[in-house]
Design an enzyme around this catalytic site. Structure first.
Site, PDB file in Angstrom:
ATOM      1  N   ARG A  68      -9.492 -14.742  14.050  1.00 15.37           N
ATOM      2  CA  ARG A  68      -9.869 -16.114  13.746  1.00 15.37           C
ATOM      3  C   ARG A  68      -9.461 -17.053  14.883  1.00 15.37           C
ATOM      4  NH1 ARG A  68      -7.026 -18.299  10.644  1.00 15.37           N
ATOM      5  NH2 ARG A  68      -5.438 -16.737  10.140  1.00 15.37           N
ATOM      6  N   LYS A 250      -1.114  -7.705   1.326  1.00 15.44           N
ATOM      7  CA  LYS A 250      -1.853  -8.114   0.125  1.00 15.44           C
ATOM      8  C   LYS A 250      -2.841  -7.055  -0.318  1.00 15.44           C
ATOM      9  CE  LYS A 250      -3.918 -11.908   1.149  1.00 15.44           C
ATOM     10  NZ  LYS A 250      -3.796 -11.697   2.599  1.00 15.44           N
ATOM     11  N   THR A 251      -3.662  -6.601   0.613  1.00 18.12           N
ATOM     12  CA  THR A 251      -4.697  -5.625   0.278  1.00 18.12           C
ATOM     13  C   THR A 251      -4.088  -4.277  -0.059  1.00 18.12           C
ATOM     14  OG1 THR A 251      -6.309  -6.743   1.689  1.00 18.12           O
ATOM     15  CG2 THR A 251      -6.755  -4.447   1.133  1.00 18.12           C
ATOM     16  N   ASP A 265      -7.917 -10.918  -1.726  1.00 21.63           N
ATOM     17  CA  ASP A 265      -7.620 -11.979  -0.767  1.00 21.63           C
ATOM     18  C   ASP A 265      -7.683 -13.405  -1.307  1.00 21.63           C
ATOM     19  OD1 ASP A 265      -6.899 -12.718   1.879  1.00 21.63           O
ATOM     20  OD2 ASP A 265      -8.972 -13.236   2.321  1.00 21.63           O
ATOM     21  N   ARG A 330     -10.796  -4.104  11.197  1.00 21.39           N
ATOM     22  CA  ARG A 330     -11.098  -4.473   9.816  1.00 21.39           C
ATOM     23  C   ARG A 330     -12.166  -3.577   9.203  1.00 21.39           C
ATOM     24  NH1 ARG A 330      -8.095  -8.700   7.190  1.00 21.39           N
ATOM     25  NH2 ARG A 330      -7.042  -9.813   8.867  1.00 21.39           N
TER      26      ARG A 330
END
Length: 539
Positions: A68, A250-251, A265, A330
């Site tokens: 990002r 998190k994932t 997410d 990813r």
């Protein structure tokens, strides 16, 4: 040809879509709506944008930008946003006139070109969802949007009327001197026009995160708390939330074979319960292994998109251990690729809330229990470490305080979200824990990352209530209650000081981190005293 589950003549679909785009001032040569995954993969390969791997997934490279660009994200400053957005280092102002100028040039840029459109939704809860249209100039990014957002039923697609539109044109770049941007990359959100413009970057994560920012602005006004978290639910209907920035787990930690995944997410917490914003997952897959993360491993199949994963030229096998392109590799895939995933992805009011942090200083306890006030303090602080590759320029972990564990995506002041979280924790008597998935035995470069099997054991203990009856010790410096034992975790690991060879060096590092907490929280001076007292003590 099938389009989103409805059989049309291609010409009929295209004529209708072209008419809609022309009404907005776009004049593409061709336009496709909600193409099926295999058709999008075929086009991507044909145009040289990707290759099909041995797993059947589509592998693409995003070029110069593999993460990002938070410094290139803007919100249009106008009557809608003037007094409601927390302007500053995160939320950058953008002139509405310049937005209009860029929009017109982007329309001119796509004139006569082939475009790919996905119509779907953000938000699994029908009462709190937004109908979104994503327009791309690359087929693989339309596949990304299809897998990450919520796909409409045939009936919903037929009646779809976009409330927000994302125009993402990778090959169109800004000119900073003319457009007022920081670089050639731009992500500009106009909450009045309900339009998002993205250009200059092929990193698809910008598409999903732009709508996350939109939801984070819209939902609080409806009494719904938007959250940067994953969520799962037990067989008994007990929902758990996992907050954390990218790379904290998190994932990975929410993908539990003994529980059903709601999402990995982005979620909302309404009066009725929790719900996913998305219809898919966007998992980091550096060092992905079948043994450690079987659910994600098995989700990398036909229809999935791999970003910046090195693929063997002879065998077409993805090499998840190769980070030569970026550490931020990813995998994007639909939620139904996870066995037992909850669809529609909605859950009950959460009973357990977990804050995940990756402490690169190696001093925080691996697991600790928080009071409601402590939860609000740590939520507003959002301490973690930015990990390599997640954002441009991050070469090694850096300590960071990211409000609400999501500062890059939260338009409103942190206190707005924290107040809502505190109210919901209190109303539903939710237990809150802080779990450190970062380093132990020393800082990054000296210590080691806490083993995932231990982090999983801690999460299991939290979810099953195994930590509710054990003895706790109080860490006076960090003001945390730390269990002295946890099933499946060696007892010594629970005390971070014991993991350091030099106890005095640990003490010095711990004081430094406590001071960082206190200095960061000075910007929240108007916060009630009971919340300020719930954090670390300034040494």
């Amino acid at each position: 040809m099938p389009h989103g589950g409805i059989t049309y003549l291609d010409g009929q679909v295209e004529a209708r879509l072209l008419s809609q785009l022309q009404a907005t001032g776009m004049l593409p040569g061709r336009a496709h709506r909600n193409l099926e995954p295999q058709e999008l993969i075929r086009i991507a390969v044909e145009k040289g944008d990707g290759v099909v791997t041995s797993t059947g997934s589509l592998s693409v490279r995003t070029g110069k930008y593999t993460g990002r660009s938070p410094g290139d994200r803007y919100i249009v400053y106008d009557g809608t946003t003037r007094d409601t957005v927390d302007w500053g280092k995160v939320n950058h102002k953008f002139d509405p006139g310049r937005f209009a100028e860029i929009f017109e040039r982007m329309k001119g840029f796509v004139k006569g070109k082939e475009l790919y459109v996905f119509d779907g939704f953000v938000g699994a809860d029908p009462e709190n969802r937004i109908a979104v249209r994503v327009i791309n100039d690359h087929a693989w990014q339309s596949l990304f949007a299809r897998q990450l957002f919520i796909r409409p039923s045939p009936e919903e697609l037929e009646a779809h009327k976009p409330e927000f539109t994302i125009l993402c044109v990778n090959d169109f770049e800004a000119v900073p001197e003319r457009d007022g941007t920081n670089s050639n990359v731009f992500i500009v959100i106009d909450l009045t026009r309900k339009t998002v413009l993205i250009g200059g970057t092929r990193y698809a994560g910008e598409i999903k995160k732009s709508m996350f920012s939109v939801m984070n602005y819209v939902l609080p006004a409806k009494g719904v708390l938007p959250m940067h978290c994953s969520a799962n639910i037990g067989r008994g209907g007990d929902t758990a939330l996992f907050f954390g920035l990218s790379g904290t787990g998190k994932t990975t930690l929410s993908a539990d074979p003994d529980r059903m995944l709601i999402g990995d997410d982005e979620h909302g917490w309404s009066e009725k319960g929790s719900f996913n914003f998305e219809g898919g997952c966007y998992a980091k897959c550096i060092n992905l292994s079948e043994e450690a993360e079987p659910q994600i491993w098995n989700a990398v199949k036909s229809g999935a998109v791999l970003e910046n994963v090195v693929v063997d030229g002879e065998t077409s096998r993805p090499n998840f251990d190769d980070g030569s392109l970026t550490e931020n590799t990813r995998a994007a895939y639909p939620l139904e690729y996870i066995p037992g995933a909850v669809i529609p992805s909605m859950g009950t009011n959460p009973k357990v809330v977990v804050f995940l942090t990756a402490d690169a200083m190696g001093v925080l306890p691996p697991v600790s229990r928080l009071t409601k006030e402590g939860a609000m303090y740590h939520f507003m602080s959002g301490y973690t470490s930015k990990l390599t590759g997640t954002e441009r320029g991050i070469k090694e972990p850096q300590a960071v305080f990211s409000e609400c564990f999501a500062a890059p995506f939260m338009p409103r002041p942190a206190a707005v979200y924290a107040r809502m979280l505190g109210e919901k924790i209190g109303k539903h008597d939710a237990a809150v824990y802080l779990i450190n998935t970062g380093w132990s035995g020393g800082p990054y470069g000296v210590g080691r990352r806490i083993k995932i099997k231990y982090s999983r054991a801690m999460v299991t203990a939290v979810l099953t209530g195994a930590l509710s009856g054990v003895e706790y010790r109080h860490d006076g410096l960090f003001n945390l209650d730390v269990p002295v034992e946890c099933p499946g975790v060696p007892q010594g690991i629970l005390d971070p000081r014991r993991q350091w060879e030099d106890g005095e060096a640990y003490d010095a590092a711990a004081r430094d981190l406590a001071r960082m907490f206190a200095e960061n929280f000075e910007k929240f001076k108007e916060t009630p005293d009971e919340i300020q007292r719930a954090g670390p003590s300034a040494p």
